[in-house]
Design a protein around this motif. Sequence first.
Motif, PDB file in Angstrom:
ATOM      1  N   ASN A   1      48.031  51.519  55.661  1.00 53.94           N
ATOM      2  CA  ASN A   1      48.931  52.596  55.251  1.00 53.94           C
ATOM      3  C   ASN A   1      50.196  52.027  54.633  1.00 53.94           C
TER       4      ASN A   1
ATOM      5  N   ASN B   1      53.674  56.565  56.227  1.00 55.58           N
ATOM      6  CA  ASN B   1      52.805  57.553  55.588  1.00 55.58           C
ATOM      7  C   ASN B   1      51.405  57.524  56.189  1.00 55.58           C
TER       8      ASN B   1
ATOM      9  N   CYS C   1      49.019  62.988  51.031  1.00 53.42           N
ATOM     10  CA  CYS C   1      48.911  61.575  51.393  1.00 53.42           C
ATOM     11  C   CYS C   1      48.994  60.731  50.126  1.00 53.42           C
ATOM     12  N   ASP C   2      49.452  59.494  50.305  1.00 55.46           N
ATOM     13  CA  ASP C   2      49.568  58.614  49.143  1.00 55.46           C
ATOM     14  C   ASP C   2      48.502  57.532  49.135  1.00 55.46           C
TER      15      ASP C   2
END
Length: 244
Positions: A147, A151, A170-171
């Motif tokens: 991650n 995040n 979410c990235d």
Amino acid sequence: MIELVLIGAGTGHPDHLTLQGVRALQEADLVLIPRKGAGKEDLAHLRHAMLARHRPGGAVVEVDLPERSRDMPYLQGVEAWHDAVAAAWAAAVDPRQGGTVAMLVWGDPSLYDSSLRIAARLGWRTRVVPGITAIQALCAAHTIPLNSLANEVRVTTGRRLREQGWPRGCDRIVVMLDGDCAFRTLPPQGLTIWWGAYLGMAEQRLDHGPLAEAGPRIEAVRAEARAAHGWIMDCYLLALADQP
């Protein structure tokens, strides 16, 4: 009473078995080795290699697994396939003898694996011994964290990525069970990919970089590797940010 022990076997390296997994193998009365048909013999051979190292001489039964029908709607086909696999498992075990039956499961039985759903059809007592997951092996191979700071990460499938696009909120996403390079359906600008196939095996393949550059390379290498081996297991991490 039959007890089924699903043992996480990692992604192909014999040392991916944990000490707990080795002990479970050694204590089992019988080990089932699934055979997935022509071109996929490596998967059975690797399991036999693990047994030769950690449980030589024990009782082993190979089980021929049916293939999923492509003529049915996806979910209906999966349900019918799971029924057929459960029947194949049951036919390989003598219920009069009982005891502990072990299976080595690629990756971790809890992550995108059908083993638990198939086992539920049998009515046997089931236990899971966790192992190294493909996600762990991917991040370790690329020496990156899963991650970004503070995040979340979404784990999804290639089918859902193709149908629904990038998930909101979410990235980073991990994509598994992707047989058709679903990343090519995304606008590549601003995306970075870390990809791995045959993780932990001698045939391991890795690539990473901006999706616009790495994506075509991955498609080519993936097609070449699948043609050479007859099968492929891979997964990848996609990130909106350029830095891990």
